[in-house]
Write a protein that holds these residues in place. Structure first.
Motif, PDB file in Angstrom:
ATOM      1  N   UNK A  49       0.811  -1.207   0.000  1.00  0.00           N
ATOM      2  CA  UNK A  49       0.000   0.000   0.000  1.00  0.00           C
ATOM      3  C   UNK A  49       0.850   1.265   0.000  1.00  0.00           C
ATOM      4  N   UNK A  50       0.447   2.194  -0.850  1.00  0.00           N
ATOM      5  CA  UNK A  50       1.058   3.523  -0.941  1.00  0.00           C
ATOM      6  C   UNK A  50       2.470   3.531  -1.515  1.00  0.00           C
ATOM      7  N   UNK A  87      -7.217   2.794   1.007  1.00  0.00           N
ATOM      8  CA  UNK A  87      -8.574   2.280   1.182  1.00  0.00           C
ATOM      9  C   UNK A  87      -8.684   0.791   0.856  1.00  0.00           C
ATOM     10  N   UNK A  88      -7.619   0.224   0.317  1.00  0.00           N
ATOM     11  CA  UNK A  88      -7.573  -1.222   0.062  1.00  0.00           C
ATOM     12  C   UNK A  88      -8.635  -1.680  -0.933  1.00  0.00           C
ATOM     13  N   UNK A 121      -0.670  -5.331   1.110  1.00  0.00           N
ATOM     14  CA  UNK A 121      -1.875  -5.385   0.277  1.00  0.00           C
ATOM     15  C   UNK A 121      -1.607  -6.192  -0.992  1.00  0.00           C
ATOM     16  N   UNK A 122      -0.379  -6.136  -1.484  1.00  0.00           N
ATOM     17  CA  UNK A 122      -0.021  -6.925  -2.659  1.00  0.00           C
ATOM     18  C   UNK A 122      -0.102  -8.414  -2.399  1.00  0.00           C
ATOM     19  N   UNK A 123       0.114  -8.817  -1.142  1.00  0.00           N
ATOM     20  CA  UNK A 123      -0.035 -10.232  -0.801  1.00  0.00           C
ATOM     21  C   UNK A 123      -1.486 -10.660  -0.957  1.00  0.00           C
ATOM     22  N   UNK A 124      -2.420  -9.739  -0.685  1.00  0.00           N
ATOM     23  CA  UNK A 124      -3.826 -10.094  -0.859  1.00  0.00           C
ATOM     24  C   UNK A 124      -4.184 -10.226  -2.334  1.00  0.00           C
ATOM     25  N   UNK A 286       0.150   5.042   7.761  1.00  0.00           N
ATOM     26  CA  UNK A 286      -0.602   4.354   6.719  1.00  0.00           C
ATOM     27  C   UNK A 286      -0.001   2.996   6.455  1.00  0.00           C
ATOM     28  N   UNK A 287      -0.808   2.073   6.038  1.00  0.00           N
ATOM     29  CA  UNK A 287      -0.372   0.705   5.769  1.00  0.00           C
ATOM     30  C   UNK A 287       0.487   0.658   4.518  1.00  0.00           C
TER      31      UNK A 287
END
Length: 288
Positions: A49-50, A87-88, A121-124, A286-287
């Motif tokens: 993220x970001x 915001x994912x 988030x990239x892992x998701x 931030x994440x």
């Protein structure tokens, strides 16, 4: 040389140039690359993220380590294109882009071994590709099983599925035995327990875990996906850096923070950004 002979050779030369200038195409419209154009392996990595567009800090470190350990292999890279915002909301689109790239590479370069990777988030994104989206959220379709054999290995870092009660990519039906999912025990995103620090997520994967994952993936690329990685135990759950006391973080995560979200939601559930016990929110920006 007569005019007729000259015309004959000019025509042959023009035909050769025409063939060289335009690629061959398969029946489904995908260009066919020659063997010389195809890498031995291609790493598709989804940043956190970001992070700016590209592979991200963890992805770049992972590829650098992989190139050092997979000696003799030509390794190409592809940065998954998606909106990695706070915001994912972009994981589903990231999975679509990754699947599109996997299909294109498998069609144009069928001998190229594909490696999937993602951080935070990239892992998701990779969770979705592997058919293991976060529990209770319909993110998108997974990779068709007909392309599973083109994927030689998977590596995820700081994967929230560790903590949410969702299966990891290495536990999926398509990729069992091909994956390594690493969670720094000090990372509040993938580990629930005491001793968590935000720096365990932002700074906790390079170079220790990226090198560990590279060794695992290199063994798959060099020895075949059905060979066990030398020197590795279970490929899921928590990694361990040299000198780290595993007794500090406490018990393995048992809180399914996403399980109560109703199916069909296209956003992260309430509470996804709440700090884990012992986590100081003032440290977070931030994440990542």
């Amino acid at each position: 040389m007569g005019l007729r002979s000259a015309a004959h050779w000019v025509g042959r030369g023009a035909a050769a140039l025409s063939i060289a200038a335009f690629p061959l195409w398969s029946p489904n419209g995908v260009p066919l690359a020659s063997a010389a154009d195809c890498a031995d392996a291609e790493v598709l990595f989804a940043r956190g993220t970001d992070e700016p567009k590209g592979m991200g800090a963890v992805g770049n470190a992972f590829v650098d380590a992989l190139r050092e350990q997979a000696v003799g292999l030509n390794i190409a890279t592809y940065a998954v294109d998606y909106d990695a915002g706070k915001l994912q909301l972009g994981s589903g689109d990231g999975a679509k882009d990754a699947i599109k790239r996997i299909k294109a590479t498998a069609t144009s370069c069928p001998e190229t071994k594909i490696v999937l990777g993602g951080y935070s988030q990239g892992a998701n994104v990779i969770n979705i590709v592997a058919g293991n989206p976060i529990v209770g959220i319909a993110w998108g379709a997974s990779l068709p099983s007909s392309f599973a054999s083109n994927v030689a290995a998977i590596a995820t870092f700081g994967n929230v599925a560790n903590r949410s009660g969702t299966k990891l990519p290495s536990q999926s039906e398509m990729f069992a035995g091909k994956g390594i999912d690493l969670c720094n025990p000090a990372d509040p995103i993938c580990h629930a327990g005491t001793g968590n620090e935000w720096s365990g997520h932002t700074d906790g994967y390079v170079p220790g875990y990226t090198s560990q994952a590279a060794a695992f993936v290199a063994s798959k690329l060099l020895a075949g996906a059905d060979q066990a990685a030398p020197g590795f135990g279970p490929s899921t759950g928590y990694g361990q850096l040299p000198g780290y006391d595993m007794s500090l973080p406490g018990p393995a995560p048992q809180v399914p923070i996403y399980a109560s979200q109703p199916r069909g939601s296209d956003h992260m559930p309430p509470g996804w950004d709440q700090p884990a016990p012992g986590f100081d929110p003032s440290l977070a920006n931030g994440l990542p």
